[in-house]
Design a protein around this motif. Structure first.
Motif, PDB file in Angstrom:
ATOM      1  N   VAL A 169       0.897  -1.355  -0.094  1.00 23.57           N
ATOM      2  CA  VAL A 169      -0.180  -0.313   0.339  1.00 23.57           C
ATOM      3  C   VAL A 169       0.274   0.997  -0.235  1.00 23.57           C
ATOM      4  O   VAL A 169       0.517   2.212  -0.342  1.00 23.57           O
ATOM      5  CB  VAL A 169      -1.077   0.489   1.262  1.00 23.57           C
ATOM      6  CG1 VAL A 169      -2.074  -0.765   1.288  1.00 23.57           C
ATOM      7  CG2 VAL A 169      -0.437   0.288   2.837  1.00 23.57           C
ATOM      8  N   THR A 170       2.435   1.205   0.309  1.00 18.87           N
ATOM      9  CA  THR A 170       2.931   2.871   0.655  1.00 18.87           C
ATOM     10  C   THR A 170       3.893   2.312  -0.544  1.00 18.87           C
ATOM     11  O   THR A 170       4.871   0.837  -1.104  1.00 18.87           O
ATOM     12  CB  THR A 170       3.352   2.895   1.819  1.00 18.87           C
ATOM     13  OG1 THR A 170       4.137   2.026   2.929  1.00 18.87           O
ATOM     14  CG2 THR A 170       2.248   3.077   2.976  1.00 18.87           C
ATOM     15  N   ASP A 205       1.083   6.888  -0.470  1.00 19.69           N
ATOM     16  CA  ASP A 205      -0.124   6.047  -0.627  1.00 19.69           C
ATOM     17  C   ASP A 205       0.239   5.773  -2.198  1.00 19.69           C
ATOM     18  O   ASP A 205       0.201   6.224  -3.052  1.00 19.69           O
ATOM     19  CB  ASP A 205      -1.080   6.345  -0.694  1.00 19.69           C
ATOM     20  CG  ASP A 205      -1.824   6.443   1.329  1.00 19.69           C
ATOM     21  OD1 ASP A 205      -1.018   6.015   1.911  1.00 19.69           O
ATOM     22  OD2 ASP A 205      -2.322   6.949   1.264  1.00 19.69           O
TER      23      ASP A 205
END
Length: 201
Positions: free
Chosen positions: A134-135, A155
């Protein structure tokens, strides 16, 4: 859409891609499709001087329309031929987004990342050091061609456009390499012993 993009790739024709929700009706990208899958398309960009100028990755879900072949396709292809410029396919596989950013960073040195839904008027340029589901962690470079002292986490799925291998990224790398020991940003913080206080008269 994917079928038409693949058709443009195999015919080596220019396409014009619109993303009206993100850029408005008067902006578009012209280029040659060099790779595509169900989620993304990679085009080698053609700039206003009719020269190949880096690559752009767009997400199919953001594309509102595209034209194939693009206006003046035959003329612009002829110009490239006379200039000896040929479409070049990047050496990476489309797949996991985080790994893709790492691969681009390693291969091209810099990647430009746009997050137009949250930051419509700015972008980040740097190299992606690592990513999870997710990052991603980005070591950024400034417009003075110096690396920032810190890395920053963003993000992954805020990204709406990816660019790399263009003249501006090349210019940043050239100057950064020439800076040598000054290739990182200059600190704004100084120790008390580093300067003498001057009494204003």
């Amino acid at each position: 859409m994917l079928i038409e993009l693949e058709k443009a790739r195999t015919r080596n024709n220019l396409v014009r891609i619109f993303r009206e929700d993100l850029e408005g009706p008067d902006s578009w990208s012209d280029g040659f499709v060099v790779a595509a899958n169900e989620e993304m398309v990679v085009i080698q960009l053609l700039d206003e001087s009719i020269r190949l100028n880096g690559y752009q990755i767009l997400f199919l879900e953001d594309i509102s329309d595209f034209v194939h072949p693009a206006p003046f396709n035959d003329f612009q292809k002829r110009v490239l031929e006379l200039r000896g410029e040929e479409v070049d396919v990047p050496k990476f596989e489309l797949g996991d987004l985080g790994q893709l950013l790492i691969d681009i960073s390693e291969e091209y040195g810099l990647v430009t990342l746009h997050r137009e839904e949250s930051e419509s008027d700015s972008c980040e340029i740097g190299r992606v050091l690592k990513s999870d589901e997710v990052t991603y962690e980005l070591e950024e470079i400034g417009s003075d061609a110096r690396w920032f002292d810190d890395t920053y986490e963003y993000d992954l799925y805020d990204i709406t456009r990816i660019e790399f291998g263009g003249a501006y990224e090349e210019a940043l790398l050239l100057v950064n390499d020439d800076l040598g020991d000054d290739a990182f940003e200059l600190s704004d913080e100084y120790e008390d012993d580093d300067f003498e206080e001057v009494e204003m008269r």
